[in-house]
Enzyme design. Structure first.
Site, PDB file in Angstrom:
ATOM      1  N   GLY A   1      -2.145   3.585   7.570  1.00 62.59           N
ATOM      2  CA  GLY A   1      -0.548   3.801   7.514  1.00 62.59           C
ATOM      3  C   GLY A   1      -0.101   5.206   8.025  1.00 62.59           C
ATOM      4  O   GLY A   1       0.998   5.611   8.488  1.00 62.59           O
TER       5      GLY A   1
ATOM      6  N   GLU B   1      -0.844  11.299   3.703  1.00 64.78           N
ATOM      7  CA  GLU B   1      -0.393   9.968   3.361  1.00 64.78           C
ATOM      8  C   GLU B   1       1.083   9.627   3.634  1.00 64.78           C
ATOM      9  O   GLU B   1       1.935  10.290   3.916  1.00 64.78           O
ATOM     10  CB  GLU B   1      -0.662   9.806   1.762  1.00 64.78           C
ATOM     11  CG  GLU B   1      -0.375   8.438   1.443  1.00 64.78           C
ATOM     12  CD  GLU B   1      -1.576   7.636   1.688  1.00 64.78           C
ATOM     13  OE1 GLU B   1      -1.401   6.961   2.996  1.00 64.78           O
ATOM     14  OE2 GLU B   1      -2.302   7.092   0.885  1.00 64.78           O
TER      15      GLU B   1
ATOM     16  N   ASP C   1       3.120   5.071  -3.769  1.00 69.48           N
ATOM     17  CA  ASP C   1       4.006   4.614  -4.980  1.00 69.48           C
ATOM     18  C   ASP C   1       3.215   4.348  -6.224  1.00 69.48           C
ATOM     19  O   ASP C   1       3.499   5.549  -7.011  1.00 69.48           O
ATOM     20  CB  ASP C   1       4.229   2.934  -4.396  1.00 69.48           C
ATOM     21  CG  ASP C   1       2.894   2.399  -3.523  1.00 69.48           C
ATOM     22  OD1 ASP C   1       1.911   2.460  -4.273  1.00 69.48           O
ATOM     23  OD2 ASP C   1       3.120   1.503  -2.821  1.00 69.48           O
TER      24      ASP C   1
ATOM     25  N   PHE D   1      10.095  -2.716  -0.310  1.00 68.94           N
ATOM     26  CA  PHE D   1       8.885  -2.949   0.343  1.00 68.94           C
ATOM     27  C   PHE D   1       9.416  -2.652   2.029  1.00 68.94           C
ATOM     28  O   PHE D   1      10.447  -3.096   2.386  1.00 68.94           O
ATOM     29  CB  PHE D   1       8.555  -4.441   0.440  1.00 68.94           C
ATOM     30  CG  PHE D   1       6.983  -4.565   1.088  1.00 68.94           C
ATOM     31  CD1 PHE D   1       6.091  -4.156   0.690  1.00 68.94           C
ATOM     32  CD2 PHE D   1       7.149  -5.200   2.532  1.00 68.94           C
ATOM     33  CE1 PHE D   1       4.766  -4.204   1.328  1.00 68.94           C
ATOM     34  CE2 PHE D   1       6.080  -5.228   3.241  1.00 68.94           C
ATOM     35  CZ  PHE D   1       4.841  -4.793   2.649  1.00 68.94           C
TER      36      PHE D   1
ATOM     37  N   ASP E   1       3.066  -1.216   7.013  1.00 72.76           N
ATOM     38  CA  ASP E   1       2.814  -2.382   7.665  1.00 72.76           C
ATOM     39  C   ASP E   1       3.097  -3.488   6.560  1.00 72.76           C
ATOM     40  O   ASP E   1       3.232  -3.148   5.514  1.00 72.76           O
ATOM     41  CB  ASP E   1       1.317  -2.500   8.199  1.00 72.76           C
ATOM     42  CG  ASP E   1       0.273  -2.671   6.942  1.00 72.76           C
ATOM     43  OD1 ASP E   1      -0.150  -3.672   6.777  1.00 72.76           O
ATOM     44  OD2 ASP E   1       0.060  -1.539   6.091  1.00 72.76           O
TER      45      ASP E   1
ATOM     46  N   ARG F   1       3.686  -1.704  12.261  1.00 70.90           N
ATOM     47  CA  ARG F   1       3.506  -0.249  12.043  1.00 70.90           C
ATOM     48  C   ARG F   1       4.268   0.320  13.178  1.00 70.90           C
ATOM     49  O   ARG F   1       4.288   1.540  13.186  1.00 70.90           O
ATOM     50  CB  ARG F   1       1.768  -0.045  12.158  1.00 70.90           C
ATOM     51  CG  ARG F   1       1.069  -0.475  10.754  1.00 70.90           C
ATOM     52  CD  ARG F   1      -0.480   0.042  10.966  1.00 70.90           C
ATOM     53  NE  ARG F   1      -1.240  -0.775  10.154  1.00 70.90           N
ATOM     54  CZ  ARG F   1      -1.339  -0.268   8.897  1.00 70.90           C
ATOM     55  NH1 ARG F   1      -0.834   0.772   8.360  1.00 70.90           N
ATOM     56  NH2 ARG F   1      -2.300  -0.927   8.022  1.00 70.90           N
TER      57      ARG F   1
END
Length: 178
Positions: free
Chosen positions: A48, A102, A106, A155, A162, A168
């Site tokens: 990510g 990162e 979450d 989300f 992704d 992505r």
């Protein structure tokens, strides 16, 4: 900006590319100041964080190195609460100053696992840079040094994030339409 469909879900525009890049430049300025003369190792969390890391590192003006790790904790839109190391560290980091890069934090579970591993390797310091942070979902008490944006529990996909490995590639961030 129009809605997109990724697999079986519809997503609406949420954070523009301009906003993302502005926050990344702000974070880079802080890191350049804080890590001056420390030759940090930027440890990029795959998959990510690749887009965030690329843009961030284009704005880093200090001497540094880059490496990559990959953990898996998601299945679809749900966390599995288990961190599997898919690509690990293969050299000594003893005495190094680490900046973990990162895409999103979450619950904080994956990052907690990596911090523990780095501490066992006797690194000099650990700093964390995340593009996005979900404070409502965060379950740990470690410090996140550089945060691009706080967001809710939506989300999201795009800009490296992704949904089952899809989505992505978008240059902005979209949130799921419920």
């Amino acid at each position: 900006m129009n809605n997109i469909k990724v697999l079986d879900k519809e997503f609406a525009p949420y954070i523009s590319q301009v906003e993302i890049e502005s926050e990344i430049r702000r974070i880079a300025t802080q890191i350049n100041r804080d890590m001056q003369d420390k030759n940090p190792l930027f440890l990029v969390m795959l998959n990510g964080a690749f887009m965030f890391a690329a843009e961030l590192l284009k704005n880093i003006e200090i001497d540094c190195e880059t490496s990559f790790v990959k953990y898996s904790t998601y299945d679809g839109t749900q966390s599995t609460c288990e961190a599997k190391e898919l690509i690990g560290l293969n050299s000594s980091l003893k005495g190094r100053n680490i900046v973990i890069v990162e895409d999103i934090i979450d619950s904080g579970f994956t990052m907690s696992c990596l911090i523990q591993k780095l501490q066992s390797m006797e690194v000099a310091s650990i700093k964390i840079a995340t593009m996005l942070f979900k404070p409502e979902a965060f379950k740990f008490d470690y410090k996140i040094d550089y945060i691009g944006m706080n967001i809710g529990n939506e989300f999201i996909v795009g800009y490296g994030l992704d949904y089952n490995e899809h989505g992505r590639n978008y240059p902005l961030i979209y949130q799921v339409v419920k």
